[in-house]
Design a protein around this motif. Structure first.
Motif, PDB file in Angstrom:
ATOM      1  N   ARG A  91       0.830  -1.210   0.000  1.00 39.46           N
ATOM      2  CA  ARG A  91       0.000   0.000   0.000  1.00 39.46           C
ATOM      3  C   ARG A  91       0.864   1.260   0.000  1.00 39.46           C
ATOM      4  NH1 ARG A  91      -4.277  -0.376   4.577  1.00 39.46           N
ATOM      5  NH2 ARG A  91      -4.725  -2.271   3.366  1.00 39.46           N
ATOM      6  N   ALA A  92       0.535   2.188  -0.878  1.00 37.83           N
ATOM      7  CA  ALA A  92       1.312   3.417  -1.037  1.00 37.83           C
ATOM      8  C   ALA A  92       1.147   4.335   0.175  1.00 37.83           C
ATOM      9  CB  ALA A  92       0.883   4.144  -2.311  1.00 37.83           C
ATOM     10  N   PRO A  93       2.167   5.153   0.484  1.00 38.74           N
ATOM     11  CA  PRO A  93       2.101   6.009   1.678  1.00 38.74           C
ATOM     12  C   PRO A  93       0.979   7.031   1.635  1.00 38.74           C
ATOM     13  CG  PRO A  93       4.066   6.492   0.352  1.00 38.74           C
ATOM     14  CD  PRO A  93       3.472   5.241  -0.183  1.00 38.74           C
ATOM     15  N   GLU A  94       0.593   7.524   0.440  1.00 44.83           N
ATOM     16  CA  GLU A  94      -0.494   8.504   0.400  1.00 44.83           C
ATOM     17  C   GLU A  94      -1.817   7.892   0.855  1.00 44.83           C
ATOM     18  OE1 GLU A  94       0.210   7.381  -4.037  1.00 44.83           O
ATOM     19  OE2 GLU A  94       1.359   7.543  -2.177  1.00 44.83           O
ATOM     20  N   ILE A  95      -2.017   6.597   0.562  1.00 44.00           N
ATOM     21  CA  ILE A  95      -3.233   5.929   1.042  1.00 44.00           C
ATOM     22  C   ILE A  95      -3.143   5.721   2.548  1.00 44.00           C
ATOM     23  CG2 ILE A  95      -4.648   3.847   0.888  1.00 44.00           C
ATOM     24  CD1 ILE A  95      -3.779   3.501  -1.960  1.00 44.00           C
ATOM     25  N   VAL A 106      -0.529   4.839  -7.191  1.00 41.18           N
ATOM     26  CA  VAL A 106      -0.660   3.830  -6.130  1.00 41.18           C
ATOM     27  C   VAL A 106      -0.304   2.443  -6.672  1.00 41.18           C
ATOM     28  CG1 VAL A 106      -2.392   5.186  -4.898  1.00 41.18           C
ATOM     29  CG2 VAL A 106      -3.149   3.390  -6.486  1.00 41.18           C
ATOM     30  N   ASP A 107      -0.633   2.189  -7.939  1.00 38.19           N
ATOM     31  CA  ASP A 107      -0.242   0.913  -8.556  1.00 38.19           C
ATOM     32  C   ASP A 107       1.265   0.840  -8.744  1.00 38.19           C
ATOM     33  OD1 ASP A 107      -2.812  -0.108  -8.713  1.00 38.19           O
ATOM     34  OD2 ASP A 107      -3.099   0.412 -10.831  1.00 38.19           O
ATOM     35  N   MET A 108       1.891   1.982  -9.064  1.00 37.70           N
ATOM     36  CA  MET A 108       3.330   1.973  -9.308  1.00 37.70           C
ATOM     37  C   MET A 108       4.112   1.734  -8.018  1.00 37.70           C
ATOM     38  SD  MET A 108       3.185   2.092 -12.446  1.00 37.70           S
ATOM     39  CE  MET A 108       4.954   1.896 -12.638  1.00 37.70           C
ATOM     40  N   TRP A 109       3.599   2.225  -6.889  1.00 42.65           N
ATOM     41  CA  TRP A 109       4.240   1.898  -5.607  1.00 42.65           C
ATOM     42  C   TRP A 109       4.209   0.384  -5.392  1.00 42.65           C
ATOM     43  CZ3 TRP A 109       6.788   4.587  -1.723  1.00 42.65           C
ATOM     44  CH2 TRP A 109       7.004   3.862  -0.540  1.00 42.65           C
ATOM     45  N   SER A 110       3.047  -0.238  -5.674  1.00 42.77           N
ATOM     46  CA  SER A 110       2.928  -1.693  -5.529  1.00 42.77           C
ATOM     47  C   SER A 110       3.907  -2.413  -6.444  1.00 42.77           C
ATOM     48  CB  SER A 110       1.493  -2.139  -5.846  1.00 42.77           C
ATOM     49  OG  SER A 110       0.555  -1.530  -4.983  1.00 42.77           O
ATOM     50  N   VAL A 111       4.085  -1.905  -7.663  1.00 37.74           N
ATOM     51  CA  VAL A 111       5.057  -2.499  -8.589  1.00 37.74           C
ATOM     52  C   VAL A 111       6.459  -2.429  -7.993  1.00 37.74           C
ATOM     53  CG1 VAL A 111       6.171  -2.230 -10.848  1.00 37.74           C
ATOM     54  CG2 VAL A 111       3.680  -2.085 -10.669  1.00 37.74           C
ATOM     55  N   ALA A 181      21.785   1.553 -11.916  1.00 42.40           N
ATOM     56  CA  ALA A 181      20.544   1.724 -12.682  1.00 42.40           C
ATOM     57  C   ALA A 181      19.385   0.998 -12.000  1.00 42.40           C
ATOM     58  CB  ALA A 181      20.725   1.214 -14.111  1.00 42.40           C
ATOM     59  N   GLY A 182      19.651  -0.200 -11.476  1.00 40.76           N
ATOM     60  CA  GLY A 182      18.599  -0.949 -10.789  1.00 40.76           C
ATOM     61  C   GLY A 182      18.110  -0.230  -9.549  1.00 40.76           C
ATOM     62  N   ILE A 183      19.036   0.327  -8.764  1.00 34.57           N
ATOM     63  CA  ILE A 183      18.656   1.098  -7.574  1.00 34.57           C
ATOM     64  C   ILE A 183      17.843   2.318  -7.977  1.00 34.57           C
ATOM     65  CG2 ILE A 183      19.562   2.567  -5.726  1.00 34.57           C
ATOM     66  CD1 ILE A 183      19.871  -0.285  -4.974  1.00 34.57           C
ATOM     67  N   ASP A 184      18.252   2.968  -9.072  1.00 30.59           N
ATOM     68  CA  ASP A 184      17.534   4.162  -9.533  1.00 30.59           C
ATOM     69  C   ASP A 184      16.095   3.823  -9.917  1.00 30.59           C
ATOM     70  OD1 ASP A 184      17.724   7.090 -10.533  1.00 30.59           O
ATOM     71  OD2 ASP A 184      16.909   6.009 -12.262  1.00 30.59           O
ATOM     72  N   LEU A 185      15.886   2.703 -10.612  1.00 26.93           N
ATOM     73  CA  LEU A 185      14.528   2.312 -10.980  1.00 26.93           C
ATOM     74  C   LEU A 185      13.709   2.005  -9.729  1.00 26.93           C
ATOM     75  CD1 LEU A 185      12.297   1.550 -12.943  1.00 26.93           C
ATOM     76  CD2 LEU A 185      13.330  -0.734 -13.154  1.00 26.93           C
ATOM     77  N   LEU A 186      14.283   1.275  -8.785  1.00 29.07           N
ATOM     78  CA  LEU A 186      13.562   0.933  -7.566  1.00 29.07           C
ATOM     79  C   LEU A 186      13.196   2.193  -6.782  1.00 29.07           C
ATOM     80  CD1 LEU A 186      12.516  -1.357  -5.791  1.00 29.07           C
ATOM     81  CD2 LEU A 186      14.770  -1.469  -4.708  1.00 29.07           C
ATOM     82  N   MET A 187      14.115   3.127  -6.677  1.00 30.97           N
ATOM     83  CA  MET A 187      13.834   4.384  -5.969  1.00 30.97           C
ATOM     84  C   MET A 187      12.806   5.230  -6.713  1.00 30.97           C
ATOM     85  SD  MET A 187      17.645   5.473  -4.620  1.00 30.97           S
ATOM     86  CE  MET A 187      17.046   6.983  -3.874  1.00 30.97           C
ATOM     87  N   SER A 188      12.802   5.141  -8.035  1.00 34.94           N
ATOM     88  CA  SER A 188      11.826   5.895  -8.829  1.00 34.94           C
ATOM     89  C   SER A 188      10.413   5.349  -8.629  1.00 34.94           C
ATOM     90  CB  SER A 188      12.198   5.838 -10.315  1.00 34.94           C
ATOM     91  OG  SER A 188      13.462   6.428 -10.549  1.00 34.94           O
ATOM     92  N   LEU A 189      10.312   4.038  -8.377  1.00 37.63           N
ATOM     93  CA  LEU A 189       9.014   3.422  -8.094  1.00 37.63           C
ATOM     94  C   LEU A 189       8.585   3.693  -6.653  1.00 37.63           C
ATOM     95  CD1 LEU A 189       9.709   0.039  -9.898  1.00 37.63           C
ATOM     96  CD2 LEU A 189       7.886   1.638 -10.545  1.00 37.63           C
ATOM     97  N   ILE A 198       7.566   7.351 -10.853  1.00 36.88           N
ATOM     98  CA  ILE A 198       7.692   7.006 -12.266  1.00 36.88           C
ATOM     99  C   ILE A 198       6.421   6.312 -12.766  1.00 36.88           C
ATOM    100  CG2 ILE A 198       8.707   4.717 -11.879  1.00 36.88           C
ATOM    101  CD1 ILE A 198      10.712   5.357 -14.137  1.00 36.88           C
ATOM    102  N   THR A 199       6.066   6.532 -14.013  1.00 38.52           N
ATOM    103  CA  THR A 199       4.910   5.864 -14.611  1.00 38.52           C
ATOM    104  C   THR A 199       5.352   4.553 -15.244  1.00 38.52           C
ATOM    105  OG1 THR A 199       5.159   6.867 -16.802  1.00 38.52           O
ATOM    106  CG2 THR A 199       3.897   8.119 -15.149  1.00 38.52           C
ATOM    107  N   ALA A 200       4.385   3.715 -15.596  1.00 34.96           N
ATOM    108  CA  ALA A 200       4.711   2.434 -16.229  1.00 34.96           C
ATOM    109  C   ALA A 200       5.413   2.661 -17.568  1.00 34.96           C
ATOM    110  CB  ALA A 200       3.447   1.602 -16.410  1.00 34.96           C
ATOM    111  N   GLU A 201       4.930   3.609 -18.343  1.00 29.70           N
ATOM    112  CA  GLU A 201       5.530   3.877 -19.657  1.00 29.70           C
ATOM    113  C   GLU A 201       6.963   4.368 -19.510  1.00 29.70           C
ATOM    114  OE1 GLU A 201       4.325   3.178 -22.617  1.00 29.70           O
ATOM    115  OE2 GLU A 201       2.556   2.313 -21.669  1.00 29.70           O
ATOM    116  N   GLU A 202       7.201   5.229 -18.521  1.00 29.88           N
ATOM    117  CA  GLU A 202       8.562   5.725 -18.292  1.00 29.88           C
ATOM    118  C   GLU A 202       9.476   4.595 -17.811  1.00 29.88           C
ATOM    119  OE1 GLU A 202       7.341  10.302 -16.947  1.00 29.88           O
ATOM    120  OE2 GLU A 202       7.631   8.717 -15.447  1.00 29.88           O
ATOM    121  N   ALA A 203       8.952   3.748 -16.933  1.00 29.80           N
ATOM    122  CA  ALA A 203       9.762   2.654 -16.382  1.00 29.80           C
ATOM    123  C   ALA A 203      10.186   1.678 -17.467  1.00 29.80           C
ATOM    124  CB  ALA A 203       8.986   1.932 -15.281  1.00 29.80           C
ATOM    125  N   LEU A 204       9.329   1.453 -18.454  1.00 25.57           N
ATOM    126  CA  LEU A 204       9.665   0.533 -19.538  1.00 25.57           C
ATOM    127  C   LEU A 204      10.874   1.007 -20.340  1.00 25.57           C
ATOM    128  CD1 LEU A 204       6.086  -0.380 -20.833  1.00 25.57           C
ATOM    129  CD2 LEU A 204       7.768  -1.999 -19.936  1.00 25.57           C
TER     130      LEU A 204
END
Length: 260
Positions: A91-95, A106-111, A181-189, A198-204
């Motif tokens: 669950r995302a912190p804003e919720i 909120v879905d991207m936090w779960s990802v 790069a992996g840490i950066d993606l994880l922190m962006s999520l 980060i959005t799904a399209e950006e993450a791809l």
């Protein structure tokens, strides 16, 4: 409906070691593609977790259980958008802090939580309640600040919490073997501010997926006995030797396993 042999949560529980980096990248690309498709069609899943990701024995995952999904942008009914969504650990912190409206973030936090679980082979935030979960999040990310999350102080439950003293994030300590790069993606999520997450399209398009090792082709994944089908483990459970490479497969190996 198709029969799918596994769910990722059960599979991670019985696997002797985590997925390889190349396999994790393939699974993440599939998940991000599926979530991006939902979001582009104005659908919030609102319950992404490893037990809702089904995986067959051909390296393909499918997002399941849309029981909490809703159309994003529909008129908000009486009582607003409920906070009783997303299984606690994802669950995302804003919720958690009582936001009355929320977005695809909120879905991207779960990802991000799923990504971490694939790396660790166990859930990232195994909390017993919401306060303990927030404490775990503050410990990993460092407590929120005005610069990292400008809207934090305006959230309904923010004033009920006493933030710990400022401290740096602990991503590098927790994920010692990840590339930059992996840490950066994880922190962006796993970013506090949903507007900056980060959005799904950006993450791809993230560089993590183009560095070595490259994503493994799904056809080259090992197979596992399916508990759902009543299959019994082999003598050495869940150990799959590397598939022999035929001449016809050589192009696939070149495309997915060898840095260009």
């Amino acid at each position: 409906m198709d029969f799918i042999e596994h769910d990722l949560k059960s599979l991670l529980t019985v696997m002797p070691s985590p997925f390889l980096q190349s396999e994790t990248k393939t699974l993440m690309l599939q998940l991000l593609s599926a979530v991006g498709h939902c979001h582009s069609n104005w659908i919030l899943h609102r319950d992404l977790k490893t037990s809702n990701l089904l995986m067959n024995n051909r390296g393909t995952i499918k997002v399941a259980d849309f029981g909490l999904a809703r159309r994003y942008g529909d008129p908000v009914g009486v009582g607003g958008m409920t906070q009783l969504v997303v299984t606690l650990w994802y669950r995302a912190p804003e919720i958690l802090l009582g936001a009355s409206t929320y977005s695809t973030a909120v879905d991207m936090w779960s990802v991000g939580c799923i990504f971490a679980e694939l790396l660790l082979k166990e859930p990232l935030f195994q909390a017993k309640g919401e306060i303990e979960l927030l404490s775990m999040i503050f410990k990993l990310l460092g407590p929120p600040t005005h610069s990292s999350w400008p809207e934090y102080s305006s959230l309904p439950l923010a004033k009920t919490l006493t933030l710990p003293s400022p401290q740096p994030h602990q991503f590098r300590t927790k994920f010692q073997y990840m590339t930059t790069a992996g840490i950066d993606l994880l922190m962006s999520l796993l970013t506090y501010d949903p507007e900056r997450r980060i959005t799904a399209e950006e993450a791809l398009q993230h560089p993590y997926f183009t560095e070595s090792p490259l994503p493994k082709h799904p056809d080259l994944f090992g197979s596992f006995p399916s508990a759902a089908a009543g299959e019994k483990p082999r003598r050495k459970p869940f150990e799959s030797p590397s598939a022999p490479v035929r001449a016809a497969d050589y192009k696939l190996v070149m495309d997915f396993d060898i840095p260009q």
